[in-house]
Design a protein around this motif. Structure first.
Motif, PDB file in Angstrom:
ATOM      1  N   ILE A   1     -13.135  -0.411  -0.394  1.00 47.37           N
ATOM      2  CA  ILE A   1     -12.990  -0.399  -1.724  1.00 47.37           C
ATOM      3  C   ILE A   1     -13.120   1.221  -1.935  1.00 47.37           C
ATOM      4  N   ASP A   2     -13.297   1.908  -1.260  1.00 43.98           N
ATOM      5  CA  ASP A   2     -13.568   3.476  -1.593  1.00 43.98           C
ATOM      6  C   ASP A   2     -12.767   4.187  -2.363  1.00 43.98           C
TER       7      ASP A   2
ATOM      8  N   GLU B   1      -9.558  -9.534   5.527  1.00 45.92           N
ATOM      9  CA  GLU B   1      -9.572  -7.943   5.154  1.00 45.92           C
ATOM     10  C   GLU B   1      -9.368  -7.734   3.561  1.00 45.92           C
ATOM     11  N   ILE B   2      -9.982  -6.884   2.935  1.00 48.81           N
ATOM     12  CA  ILE B   2      -9.787  -6.465   1.737  1.00 48.81           C
ATOM     13  C   ILE B   2      -9.718  -5.023   1.709  1.00 48.81           C
ATOM     14  N   VAL B   3      -8.554  -4.367   1.252  1.00 48.29           N
ATOM     15  CA  VAL B   3      -8.461  -2.996   1.378  1.00 48.29           C
ATOM     16  C   VAL B   3      -7.969  -2.681  -0.079  1.00 48.29           C
ATOM     17  N   LEU B   4      -8.542  -1.943  -0.787  1.00 51.40           N
ATOM     18  CA  LEU B   4      -8.243  -1.758  -2.234  1.00 51.40           C
ATOM     19  C   LEU B   4      -8.470  -0.248  -2.626  1.00 51.40           C
TER      20      LEU B   4
ATOM     21  N   LEU C   1      -3.967  -3.146  -1.037  1.00 50.34           N
ATOM     22  CA  LEU C   1      -3.456  -2.587  -2.377  1.00 50.34           C
ATOM     23  C   LEU C   1      -3.819  -1.065  -2.178  1.00 50.34           C
ATOM     24  N   ASP C   2      -4.109  -0.700  -0.902  1.00 52.36           N
ATOM     25  CA  ASP C   2      -4.859   0.885  -0.937  1.00 52.36           C
ATOM     26  C   ASP C   2      -3.599   1.923  -1.451  1.00 52.36           C
TER      27      ASP C   2
ATOM     28  N   GLY D   1       0.899  -1.323  -0.050  1.00 54.98           N
ATOM     29  CA  GLY D   1       0.057  -0.011  -0.141  1.00 54.98           C
ATOM     30  C   GLY D   1       0.832   1.354   0.087  1.00 54.98           C
ATOM     31  N   GLU D   2       0.214   2.232  -0.417  1.00 53.03           N
ATOM     32  CA  GLU D   2       0.840   3.777  -0.210  1.00 53.03           C
ATOM     33  C   GLU D   2       2.432   3.766  -1.072  1.00 53.03           C
ATOM     34  N   ASN D   3       2.121   3.210  -2.141  1.00 52.34           N
ATOM     35  CA  ASN D   3       3.238   3.303  -3.141  1.00 52.34           C
ATOM     36  C   ASN D   3       2.635   3.986  -4.552  1.00 52.34           C
ATOM     37  N   LYS D   4       3.391   3.879  -5.738  1.00 51.05           N
ATOM     38  CA  LYS D   4       3.024   4.431  -6.873  1.00 51.05           C
ATOM     39  C   LYS D   4       2.893   3.242  -7.977  1.00 51.05           C
ATOM     40  N   LEU D   5       2.519   2.089  -7.642  1.00 45.50           N
ATOM     41  CA  LEU D   5       2.273   1.221  -8.455  1.00 45.50           C
ATOM     42  C   LEU D   5       0.936   1.632  -9.608  1.00 45.50           C
ATOM     43  N   THR D   6       1.418   1.115 -10.878  1.00 43.24           N
ATOM     44  CA  THR D   6       0.503   1.453 -12.047  1.00 43.24           C
ATOM     45  C   THR D   6       0.005   0.340 -12.813  1.00 43.24           C
ATOM     46  N   GLY D   7      -0.826   0.474 -13.413  1.00 41.70           N
ATOM     47  CA  GLY D   7      -1.491  -0.708 -14.407  1.00 41.70           C
ATOM     48  C   GLY D   7      -2.424  -1.583 -13.823  1.00 41.70           C
TER      49      GLY D   7
END
Length: 150
Positions: free
Chosen positions: A90-91, A62-65, A41-42, A4-10
């Motif tokens: 998932i907000d 827990e699912i946090v997207l 993956l937030d 979480g809290e990265n700059k992942l793209t795609g």
């Protein structure tokens, strides 16, 4: 592992889980019949469809997207294969379609965060069946209230 809290793209590959079968805690994207308990993956730049396999991980708690660019409808089986799910956040995505009655099949849910998406239709009355629900945030959508029938 928490990505979480990265700059992942795609997009998340729908088959990413095939190489990660032994993991128990991972916050990136293993999907399917795993012993995974938490998926975080937030706050990234992930886009495309949320792989529906995420909603079939029976052990997941827990699912946090949140705060990505996912754009899809929730699967029609949402909740049916999630007997242990307690937190669904998932907000702040671009999700659309309806919030389905089947979400209440995830009977251990205590937290649901679906704000700031593009959900439409009625808020399901079946959410009242979630006896442990403590936090429900649906603001920032285009939802209406279902009228109860006697």
């Amino acid at each position: 592992m928490d990505l979480g809290e990265n700059k992942l793209t795609g997009n998340l590959p729908a088959d990413i889980h095939y190489n990660l079968l032994v993991l128990e805690k991972l916050s990136f994207g293993e999907i399917g019949n795993l012993n995974l308990e938490s998926l975080f993956l937030d706050i990234n730049f992930l886009s495309g469809l949320i792989p529906f396999g995420i909603f079939n991980i029976s052990m997941i708690v827990e699912i946090v997207l949140s705060s990505n660019h996912f754009s899809s409808n929730l699967p029609s089986s949402m909740g049916i294969w999630l007997p242990n799910l307690q937190k669904l956040i998932i907000d702040n995505n671009k999700l659309s379609g309806s919030i389905l009655n089947s979400i209440s099949n995830a009977s251990k849910l205590t937290i649901i965060g679906m704000s700031k998406n593009s959900f439409i239709g009625s808020i399901p009355n079946t959410l009242s069946n979630l006896r442990d629900l403590q936090w429900l945030v649906l603001r920032g959508n285009n939802l209406t209230r279902e009228v109860s029938t006697p």
